[in-house]
Design an enzyme around this catalytic site. Sequence first.
Site, PDB file in Angstrom:
ATOM      1  N   GLU A  95      45.970  40.952  42.188  1.00  0.00           N
ATOM      2  CA  GLU A  95      45.244  39.244  41.829  1.00  0.00           C
ATOM      3  C   GLU A  95      44.865  39.691  40.473  1.00  0.00           C
ATOM      4  OE1 GLU A  95      42.802  37.844  45.236  1.00  0.00           O
ATOM      5  OE2 GLU A  95      43.638  38.964  45.724  1.00  0.00           O
ATOM      6  N   ASP A 153      48.428  36.432  42.258  1.00  0.00           N
ATOM      7  CA  ASP A 153      48.799  37.176  43.192  1.00  0.00           C
ATOM      8  C   ASP A 153      49.515  36.932  43.324  1.00  0.00           C
ATOM      9  OD1 ASP A 153      47.539  38.023  45.857  1.00  0.00           O
ATOM     10  OD2 ASP A 153      47.111  36.059  47.117  1.00  0.00           O
TER      11      ASP A 153
END
Length: 377
Positions: A106, A9
């Site tokens: 992500e 992320d």
Amino acid sequence: MSRTIVHVDMDAFFAAVEIRDNPHLAGKPVIIGGDLDSTRGVVSTCSYEARKFGVHSAMPIVQARKLCPQGIFLKGSLEKYAAISRELMFLFDEFTPLVQPLSIDEAFLDMSGCEHFYKDLNSMGQSIKKRIHEKLRLTASIGIAPNMFLAKLASEKQKPDGLTIVTNPLAFLDTIPLEKMWGVGKQTYEKLISLGIDDIPALRKTPLDTLVRSLGKQGYQLYQLARGIDNRLVEPNTSTKSLGAEETYAENIKGEAVHNELILLTDKTTRRLRKLGLQCRTVTVKFRYPDFTTFEKSRSLTEATADTDLLLATVLDLAKPFVGPFRLLGVSLSNFTSAKTQSLFTKKDNLVLWQTIDNLREKGFDIKKATTLKKDT
Ligand SMILES: [Mg+2]
């Protein structure tokens, strides 16, 4: 069988990109929001400095301005972020073919079976972080765990620039607030509280039938998750990196024949592009002379497109300086976005028209002449 799932992320992605590209913003509260002037605009991302003022994503811009009047408010560029996102997703392919993008910044990587390439899981995580930083000069937070649920919770654990490895799922879960559990929104949270469940250890102690009675199917899911069980598989998108067509000629070609061949090659490639639901930004043309000297020329458009006319114009323009004869010609397209992502941006091309033409041609209609695919394009 134990799996190794990595969740990556990016840290404050949009804000981090702006700071990277405008170093004078470093250390300042940077707030990105698409519609800064409207009263309904919301924060899409903000730097960690802005978070210290209580600003967070999804907060109305008006409120963010009150909390952080000295903030640097920027409109940002979704197109720029999408281009970096594509580079990021391609970079993950260096580590494993099993990559599932989750959002613009992500992704899950299934690294099961790749463990022996690294000294340990820590060095696996570090090498992914290092590569992202080398290529994009941005930081990411990484979680490594036996499944997707735990890996995602782990990447959040030490933001920014974090690396969290889950070796003991139950001990790790017990450090996570109940409301952070996958699927636990406001409503579910209140139901759990009414059952006397206010943390994950309490959830784990609750019998299955109690959970199922009050939460139905979700009760079963929570029963599993509280035990660190999540059997979902990382499902990679088929990520095509480039599409091309090339032709070697029995007899070297030149002049108008080159022009016509470039039209055919572009037509063939763009039809495949649309069939895959993709749009592209980069066009490459390849020329091979009779002595095998080969040249490639590329150009990137400001907006992704799947419009044959627009791409053909670029192909022909790139071809201008080259004079044959040639023994090989090629056209390739790269730097893709899906047509879905593209709808975020302004579209000026004729995608629907081209899709209609494709359909008619598939039914056997010869409508090449009805399109603008003519010599004088
Ligand atoms: Mg992020």
